[in-house]
Design a protein around this motif. Structure first.
Motif, PDB file in Angstrom:
ATOM      1  N   THR A 258       0.557  -1.055   0.002  1.00 31.55           N
ATOM      2  CA  THR A 258       0.051   0.096  -0.116  1.00 31.55           C
ATOM      3  C   THR A 258       0.790   1.238   0.031  1.00 31.55           C
ATOM      4  N   GLN A 259       2.007   1.074   0.688  1.00 30.98           N
ATOM      5  CA  GLN A 259       3.064   2.274   0.814  1.00 30.98           C
ATOM      6  C   GLN A 259       3.923   2.409  -0.394  1.00 30.98           C
ATOM      7  N   GLN A 260       4.203   1.440  -0.923  1.00 30.42           N
ATOM      8  CA  GLN A 260       5.209   1.479  -1.991  1.00 30.42           C
ATOM      9  C   GLN A 260       4.496   1.828  -3.520  1.00 30.42           C
ATOM     10  N   ILE A 261       3.477   1.178  -3.250  1.00 30.57           N
ATOM     11  CA  ILE A 261       2.671   1.088  -4.957  1.00 30.57           C
ATOM     12  C   ILE A 261       1.548   2.151  -4.847  1.00 30.57           C
TER      13      ILE A 261
ATOM     14  N   GLU B  77      -4.847   1.842   9.638  1.00 29.08           N
ATOM     15  CA  GLU B  77      -6.458   2.152   9.519  1.00 29.08           C
ATOM     16  C   GLU B  77      -7.068   1.108   8.659  1.00 29.08           C
ATOM     17  N   LEU B  78      -6.549   0.473   7.647  1.00 26.37           N
ATOM     18  CA  LEU B  78      -7.025  -0.668   6.911  1.00 26.37           C
ATOM     19  C   LEU B  78      -7.085  -1.868   7.693  1.00 26.37           C
ATOM     20  N   LEU B  79      -5.806  -2.093   8.494  1.00 25.14           N
ATOM     21  CA  LEU B  79      -6.020  -3.304   9.251  1.00 25.14           C
ATOM     22  C   LEU B  79      -6.723  -3.369  10.236  1.00 25.14           C
ATOM     23  N   ILE B  80      -7.222  -2.251  11.050  1.00 27.21           N
ATOM     24  CA  ILE B  80      -7.945  -2.353  12.262  1.00 27.21           C
ATOM     25  C   ILE B  80      -9.101  -3.147  12.378  1.00 27.21           C
ATOM     26  N   PRO B  81     -10.035  -2.887  11.259  1.00 23.79           N
ATOM     27  CA  PRO B  81     -11.364  -3.479  11.456  1.00 23.79           C
ATOM     28  C   PRO B  81     -11.163  -5.352  11.522  1.00 23.79           C
ATOM     29  N   GLY B  82     -10.401  -5.573  10.674  1.00 20.09           N
ATOM     30  CA  GLY B  82     -10.173  -7.187  10.478  1.00 20.09           C
ATOM     31  C   GLY B  82      -9.312  -7.751  12.095  1.00 20.09           C
ATOM     32  N   ALA B  83      -8.559  -6.877  12.469  1.00 19.42           N
ATOM     33  CA  ALA B  83      -7.752  -6.972  13.854  1.00 19.42           C
ATOM     34  C   ALA B  83      -9.014  -7.273  14.755  1.00 19.42           C
TER      35      ALA B  83
ATOM     36  N   ILE C 268      -8.430 -22.524   5.621  1.00 17.18           N
ATOM     37  CA  ILE C 268      -8.977 -22.091   4.643  1.00 17.18           C
ATOM     38  C   ILE C 268      -9.588 -20.871   4.426  1.00 17.18           C
ATOM     39  N   ILE C 269      -9.785 -20.182   5.479  1.00 11.87           N
ATOM     40  CA  ILE C 269     -10.207 -18.915   5.526  1.00 11.87           C
ATOM     41  C   ILE C 269      -9.073 -17.912   5.268  1.00 11.87           C
ATOM     42  N   PHE C 270      -8.038 -18.321   5.836  1.00 11.87           N
ATOM     43  CA  PHE C 270      -6.960 -17.453   5.640  1.00 11.87           C
ATOM     44  C   PHE C 270      -6.205 -17.565   4.229  1.00 11.87           C
ATOM     45  N   GLY C 271      -6.199 -18.820   3.585  1.00 17.80           N
ATOM     46  CA  GLY C 271      -5.981 -19.039   2.386  1.00 17.80           C
ATOM     47  C   GLY C 271      -6.939 -18.360   1.236  1.00 17.80           C
ATOM     48  N   ALA C 272      -8.389 -18.307   1.669  1.00 23.31           N
ATOM     49  CA  ALA C 272      -9.068 -17.550   0.754  1.00 23.31           C
ATOM     50  C   ALA C 272      -8.825 -16.177   0.829  1.00 23.31           C
ATOM     51  N   PHE C 273      -8.566 -15.637   2.221  1.00 22.97           N
ATOM     52  CA  PHE C 273      -7.896 -13.910   1.967  1.00 22.97           C
ATOM     53  C   PHE C 273      -6.912 -13.807   1.294  1.00 22.97           C
ATOM     54  N   CYS C 274      -5.871 -14.808   1.079  1.00 21.86           N
ATOM     55  CA  CYS C 274      -4.773 -14.422   0.228  1.00 21.86           C
ATOM     56  C   CYS C 274      -5.073 -14.255  -1.378  1.00 21.86           C
ATOM     57  N   LEU C 275      -5.870 -15.182  -1.656  1.00 21.25           N
ATOM     58  CA  LEU C 275      -6.531 -15.515  -3.145  1.00 21.25           C
ATOM     59  C   LEU C 275      -7.229 -14.294  -3.399  1.00 21.25           C
ATOM     60  N   MET C 276      -8.070 -13.888  -2.405  1.00 25.04           N
ATOM     61  CA  MET C 276      -8.931 -12.704  -2.781  1.00 25.04           C
ATOM     62  C   MET C 276      -8.346 -11.434  -2.729  1.00 25.04           C
ATOM     63  N   THR C 277      -7.126 -11.540  -2.168  1.00 19.96           N
ATOM     64  CA  THR C 277      -6.350 -10.203  -2.156  1.00 19.96           C
ATOM     65  C   THR C 277      -5.658  -9.943  -3.397  1.00 19.96           C
ATOM     66  N   SER C 278      -5.151 -11.237  -4.043  1.00 23.88           N
ATOM     67  CA  SER C 278      -4.569 -11.064  -5.358  1.00 23.88           C
ATOM     68  C   SER C 278      -5.508 -10.605  -6.293  1.00 23.88           C
ATOM     69  N   THR C 279      -7.027 -10.725  -6.350  1.00 27.73           N
ATOM     70  CA  THR C 279      -7.497 -10.462  -7.280  1.00 27.73           C
ATOM     71  C   THR C 279      -7.998  -9.014  -7.301  1.00 27.73           C
TER      72      THR C 279
ATOM     73  N   SER D 182      -8.749   1.037  -4.288  1.00 23.18           N
ATOM     74  CA  SER D 182      -9.369   1.856  -3.523  1.00 23.18           C
ATOM     75  C   SER D 182      -9.300   1.400  -2.022  1.00 23.18           C
ATOM     76  N   GLU D 183      -9.172   2.009  -0.827  1.00 24.08           N
ATOM     77  CA  GLU D 183      -9.024   1.746   0.273  1.00 24.08           C
ATOM     78  C   GLU D 183     -10.391   0.583   0.827  1.00 24.08           C
ATOM     79  N   SER D 184     -11.621   1.022   0.067  1.00 22.07           N
ATOM     80  CA  SER D 184     -12.864   0.232   0.497  1.00 22.07           C
ATOM     81  C   SER D 184     -12.655  -1.257  -0.060  1.00 22.07           C
ATOM     82  N   ALA D 185     -11.596  -1.328  -1.128  1.00 26.12           N
ATOM     83  CA  ALA D 185     -11.447  -2.634  -1.583  1.00 26.12           C
ATOM     84  C   ALA D 185     -10.894  -3.676  -0.835  1.00 26.12           C
ATOM     85  N   PHE D 186     -10.110  -2.932   0.310  1.00 27.62           N
ATOM     86  CA  PHE D 186      -9.370  -3.877   1.009  1.00 27.62           C
ATOM     87  C   PHE D 186     -10.122  -4.434   2.331  1.00 27.62           C
TER      88      PHE D 186
END
Length: 521
Positions: free
Chosen positions: A294-297, A307-313, A342-353, A360-364
């Motif tokens: 998010t910071q580099q790209i 702030e993006l990470l807080i709701p999931g945490a 399974i859920i964590f794997g799905a999170f990674c694959l979903m993020t790749s898409t 946008s921030e909302s997409a995360f």
């Protein structure tokens, strides 16, 4: 004996605060390193020792927590650790030189490592038998939330105050925690009065420091020093291997080892501990890779990224008591852990898409929420597995080993993902660069269009041509990293799904009697 009423919840608040302090301080300094460089006149290589010193001290002390609690008394050890952590924090904030800061960060890391394991054991002993899942769930809230809010909290403090205050904020919390711990936490009968010197295996302790400390150093510095192209990394790899092998041999042959590795003979404990390593890989690895992307790209600030990470945490923390209730009602951890993977794997694959130049921030939001939800199904069941079938002092030993492996898993995750990211980017660049053939009409047309645009803005023809080549190279670099981050998240997701069969090594336990297992002699 379990506590009741207000006293139980005051102890709960105390130990959760302390464990969160320790875990927040693992990552809170990351966003302040640039300010520290300028203020202390340090180089980038020097300032990274502020992070490394804490991690190295942490991973050395964590497996010793059970032994030190038995030797000095859990209450005494816990209160001393809280006070030492608080004092070291103040001196970190007052530091005027980089190596002074590194020294006090090492002291802070030693005290913090003690807090993590001792907090969990105290919390488990505070709750009655039927609330064992709730006790571990409350502790898990701190483990999941702490590393996630660290960068956010650090960003807010640095932006509005200065880097010194990321340490000073520990002072009031540490004082309150010390008073509460002194007032409400009882000492255990494990205190070996008058036998401290006789009980300590100094050779084993030295092997632990050399082995685990060197391993953590290699993981912290390996990527920066180009791994085995560096004689420094090669030397410490051999030292780590020697220290760890010697330590394991020593612990298995001693009558009263400082870290009792024999607890790993219990298959469920061994499997639970290994899976905790995998969980640490994902928990800390994903917290590392997200901010880099998010910071580099995307150009986000540290505060925006946090702030993006807080709701999931927060969701992950909220899931802990829910999963604890499921376990209390008889749901086996063996069936909950695969759900988490399974859920964590799905999170990674979903993020790749969703990775794109304009994500946008909302997409995360939903992928990161999924990550938190999955973590809720991992920490508590794995903690229960690492305690099943153990009694007395073995509980503290297993807890220390389990926490150490989770921390090492995080270090391996960050080191491997950072190296994979760099290597994969170089590989993808060589592939994509083949499409930028100077004889390709599409490439020439694109270059001409950029050049003409620059000339129209007043740039002379020669400079416009050079700048156009730079723009084209920048576009290539952006595409390289977009493709690379997609690859990283896909690989991480597949890795977690591939690890699922390991769970079937878990043996069925007919009757789990938590408080019998957790009684201390």
């Amino acid at each position: 004996m379990a506590e009741t009423g207000a006293k139980k919840w005051l102890i709960t608040i105390t130990v959760i605060l302390c464990s969160m302090l320790e875990l927040v301080d693992v990552s809170i300094v990351n966003v302040a390193l640039t300010d520290m460089m300028g203020n202390l006149g340090a180089t980038l290589n020097e300032v990274t020792w502020v992070v490394s010193a804490y991690a190295i001290a942490n991973v050395i002390v964590i497996p010793l927590a059970g032994f030190l609690s038995e030797t000095f008394g859990r209450r005494n050890y816990f209160i001393t650790s809280v006070m030492l952590f608080t004092i070291a924090s103040v001196f970190c904030g007052l530091s005027t030189g980089i190596w002074e800061l590194v020294f006090f960060r090492f002291i802070q890391g030693m005290a913090g490592g003690a807090l993590l394991t001792t907090s969990q054991t105290i919390l488990v002993e505070t709750f009655p038998e039927k609330q064992l899942g709730l006790a571990n769930g409350l502790f898990g809230m701190g483990v999941v939330i702490g590393p996630t809010i660290g960068p956010t909290l650090g960003g807010v403090i640095v932006d509005n105050l200065s880097w010194h205050w990321i340490f000073f904020i520990n002072l009031p919390i540490g004082i309150i925690a010390s008073i509460l711990a002194f007032t409400y936490i009882k000492n255990q009968a494990t205190y070996i009065k008058g036998k401290v010197k006789k009980s300590i295996d100094w050779t084993g302790l030295l092997m632990l420091i050399i082995g685990v400390g060197s391993l953590q150093l290699v993981l912290e510095k390996g990527n920066d020093d180009d791994w085995f192209q560096s004689s420094f990394i090669i030397s410490f790899t051999f030292i780590a291997a020697f220290g760890i092998i010697s330590f394991i041999w020593r612990m298995l042959t001693q009558a009263n080892p400082i870290v009792d590795l024999k607890v790993m003979k219990n298959r469920n404990v061994a499997v639970g501990t290994f899976l905790s390593f995998i969980m640490g890989f994902g928990l800390f690895g994903s917290v590392f890779i997200y901010p880099v992307f998010t910071q580099q790209i995307l150009g986000y600030t540290a505060t925006q990224t946090g702030e993006l990470l807080i709701p999931g945490a927060l969701l992950g923390g909220a899931m802990m008591p829910v999963v604890g209730a499921l376990i209390s009602k008889g749901v086996s951890p063996k069936f909950l852990v695969p759900i988490g993977f399974i859920i964590f794997g799905a999170f990674c694959l979903m993020t790749s898409t969703i990775i794109a130049p304009d994500t946008s921030e909302s997409a995360f939001f939903w992928p990161l929420l999924l990550r938190g939800f999955g973590m809720g199904f991992l920490f508590l069941p794995l903690a229960i597995l690492s305690l099943q079938g153990l009694k007395g002092r073995d509980i503290g030993q297993s807890t220390g080993i389990n926490n150490m492996m989770r921390q090492l898993g995080g270090s391996f995750g960050i080191a491997i993902l950072a190296t994979y990211l760099g290597n994969k980017a170089a590989q993808n660049r060589s592939v994509l660069a083949t499409h930028l053939n100077s004889n390709d009409p599409k490439v020439l047309a694109r270059l001409q269009s950029i050049t003409e645009g620059l000339i129209a803005k007043g740039t002379n023809a020669f400079e416009a041509k050079q700048q156009a080549l730079g723009v084209l190279n920048g576009m290539l670099t952006e595409q390289v990293y977009l493709v690379t981050y997609k690859d990283v998240f896909v690989s991480l997701g597949v890795f977690f799904l591939v690890c699922i069969p390991i769970i079937f090594l878990i043996k069925k336990v007919k009757n789990i009697e938590p408080m019998d297992n957790l009684s201390m002699h």
